[in-house]
Write an enzyme that holds these catalytic residues in place. Sequence first.
Site, mmCIF file in Angstrom:
data_model
loop_
_atom_site.group_PDB
_atom_site.id
_atom_site.type_symbol
_atom_site.label_atom_id
_atom_site.label_comp_id
_atom_site.label_asym_id
_atom_site.label_seq_id
_atom_site.Cartn_x
_atom_site.Cartn_y
_atom_site.Cartn_z
ATOM 1 N N ASP B 100 0.860 -1.200 0.000
ATOM 2 C CA ASP B 100 0.000 0.000 0.000
ATOM 3 C C ASP B 100 0.887 1.238 0.000
ATOM 4 O OD1 ASP B 100 0.864 -0.658 2.638
ATOM 5 O OD2 ASP B 100 -0.594 0.757 3.448
ATOM 6 N N GLU B 166 0.127 -0.908 5.783
ATOM 7 C CA GLU B 166 1.229 -0.336 6.549
ATOM 8 C C GLU B 166 1.055 1.159 6.761
ATOM 9 O OE1 GLU B 166 5.082 1.157 7.872
ATOM 10 O OE2 GLU B 166 4.009 1.785 6.094
HETATM 11 ZN ZN LIG Z 1 5.579 4.764 4.382
HETATM 12 ZN ZN LIG Z 2 7.102 1.996 4.089
#
Ligand SMILES: [Zn+2]
Ligand SMILES: [Zn+2]
Lengths: 476, 476
Positions: B100, B166
């Site tokens: 992501d 993340e």
């Molecule tokens: Zn990042």
């Molecule tokens: Zn990263």
Amino acid sequence: MVPQLDSYFKEVDGLQDKFIERLREAVAIPSISSEDERRPDVIKMGEWLASQIRALGGTVELRQLGKQPGREHLELPPCLLGRYGDDPKKRNVLIYGHYDVQPAQLSDGWATDPFALSIDDKGRMYGRGSTDDKGPVLGWLNAIEAHQKAGIELPVNLIMCFEGMEENGSEGLDDTIRAEAKRFFKDTDVVCISDNYWLGTEKPCLTYGVRGCNYYSVEVSGPGQDLHSGVYGGVSHEPMTDLIRIMNSFVDPDGTILVKGISDLVAPLTDDEAALYPPIAFTMQDLYQSLGSEVAIHEKKEDALMHKMRYPSISLHGIEGAFYTPGAKTVIPAKVIGKFSIRTVPNMEIHEVTKIIQKHVEEEWAKLKSKNTMKFNIVHSGKWWVEDPKHWNYTAAAKAVERVFGVKPDMTREGGSIPVTLTFQEELGKNVLLLPMGSSTDAAHSINEKLDKRNYIEGTKLLGAYLHYLAEEPTK
Amino acid sequence: MVPQLDSYFKEVDGLQDKFIERLREAVAIPSISSEDERRPDVIKMGEWLASQIRALGGTVELRQLGKQPGREHLELPPCLLGRYGDDPKKRNVLIYGHYDVQPAQLSDGWATDPFALSIDDKGRMYGRGSTDDKGPVLGWLNAIEAHQKAGIELPVNLIMCFEGMEENGSEGLDDTIRAEAKRFFKDTDVVCISDNYWLGTEKPCLTYGVRGCNYYSVEVSGPGQDLHSGVYGGVSHEPMTDLIRIMNSFVDPDGTILVKGISDLVAPLTDDEAALYPPIAFTMQDLYQSLGSEVAIHEKKEDALMHKMRYPSISLHGIEGAFYTPGAKTVIPAKVIGKFSIRTVPNMEIHEVTKIIQKHVEEEWAKLKSKNTMKFNIVHSGKWWVEDPKHWNYTAAAKAVERVFGVKPDMTREGGSIPVTLTFQEELGKNVLLLPMGSSTDAAHSINEKLDKRNYIEGTKLLGAYLHYLAEEPTK
Ligand SMILES: [Zn+2]
Ligand SMILES: [Zn+2]
Ligand SMILES: [Zn+2]
Ligand SMILES: [Zn+2]
């Protein structure tokens, strides 16, 4: 000689439904001066007010003020310059008010449509502008009408100045007052403004002073852009750390101003003045209620009143450029601007105040030994205003209060500035009186603004009575 | 035995156009995990990545994580659990990355479309996710492909964990790691994460530690609603005055932490550790450039590095509830929430830190004698992580760096937290290495994010070389 007022009072009572309808019509025009799309309604409101005055036999000029500076797509609403009576043997009273209002919409949390006057079973008349300032302005018109109905001549000439930009910086007003001081306003003997509130809900007041406000900002910058506190925390000078230290240096949690030299500028409390506070109808309970909690600094009402009315205060308003939303952000803001202001009182000379505060900020800054950059800015400054409450304008008003309400008015000063008082005082050189109609619970500028029927109707009587006492009061 | 890598390196060079096309395809999928309407693109990106791995002969499970807690209208993107090779005689390397990306749109100020990879004449490949973290993740795939083309067997088994949340709190990741520690991840010998950056632009680094972050807020309230500073300034206890005093008590403008007891928790600097900083390829000029100005607290690079890597720091992030827009507002905010955080390092026990800070806040609060109310809150806390840089995982990586780049890597710790390092360390009990591909100028999370072609191609060589050295490194 005691003025004959009974038949006037009787007509006010008899006309009260009509007066309420007049207020309903006024409230229905959403004359919000700070919203672009409502500007035509503000102008419409000025025209409606002009037609009401003309219908009562007054003369009116809607003085056009041109485009709004900096927002040239907007026409400023006109300043209504009116007259009622021009008998050279009579005294001339300049009355000021405003026909624009604060923003309002049902979705803000109003219980009723803010632009449809709604009267509850306790006689509370809810609507935007009801108390600020359409009710008081219409009070003057009501007084004229009741005099006419009673067949009593108005004992003074009225010079009217009703503006449509009060809630949006009174753009254009000072220029108009300055331009007309020696012309349209030249015969003015005294000025009366009905655009503030009683201290409580039972007892009227006369207001003879307001504090001024000097508003400052301190801008601290350093890094070229916002930084991540994980990567640069402990490595870079942080503008927030520096700014918080500066903002911490102004005032103690108990309100004590820490800037050296400020308290020396404050006029000493005389016995005469000290005697004005104890009789004021105001309790600590009233204060707690208006604060919404018991976080008052002082224990005694006199101390609270004096700190509200006659002592300076410093407030920290906020910080621009820092993280301000809910949640967590690990940012080191690159540039932050702290906003604070000082309320000023006699005899603080406002430029002197600015000099002292700027010097203080610069000294505190030097102590930080920071590699960041600091800029001190004056955002705006407005002087305090105070009148002699023994002037015949005040003694006449006090007699009118006693006649209508059966009590001596509280003699008060206000915490917040009302700049027009100072402009009239300085440009016309005449005594200015604040003669409020509404009460402390009216919620001007908030949701569910209201004016009590009693305040509107008895207030109309008061405005009329004041003119009679004014006509007869010895000028000493 | 020195691994035979020349034919592998040659294939990487030969395949570079294909590898860049692979990155172009990945960047074109706007897999922004923090924007609801992009969630399908995040899922699509996970599927694209799975198909790439399968095409190379790997096996993949897209582990479904269910609905996003608190935002149940959103499906979490899957966690990609993959394998390449399962020879029981080989070592097993767990590689982590994320597919992501941060939000991006042209109107933020990008020079080019953030989702169309754009390569300039200096080989800078601009695009969202190019360096964070699509480039490094694809580096592993590129390494596999070049091995196949060169006819060289991969000397280790790869266990892959690529997540899609993340940039939005890694929702669901810790649960997956915990659940699979003794199952899918059970054979792991070492962990390698390529999701950070070199300190500069020339010299690679191995990262063996990151600071933790404890984030707190202090909420001060008092009045029942916002107050007008003209009317109540000097009369009411003001939450801002109190909060500013508390916020002022944490840190000096030179970064010195004023909270008693914090510095006692910090691990002393050993000679061994001190020796790691001087060789690091980093100058004060590099720091000034990344700060965007010369507002560094320290004069010497070693001091700056140690304060970034191995000392705690406190930053003040901002205030919620106060006035924050441009202009002037004479408000006394009724409730304000100050946000601040401390970066933690070995051997600070994070609950102990919280206890010390809370005690400090409560003591400072008591000094104020304010009638306002104060609430101390822990917003979030994440522990620091540090590894032994002499572990064979690191020595193998250091040899690979020397082989590919001809220099010994900088041994660094990072300022900002990377929570997954700690989860792997704690749940698997294995050594974790951060092996970055990108450089300090890549502008991850900012506009014009890029990855240099050199970093991508040589970085792909590095990842492959690392696997070879790892296969042969004595475990002592
Ligand atoms: Zn990042
Ligand atoms: Zn990263
Ligand atoms: Zn008003
Ligand atoms: Zn108003």
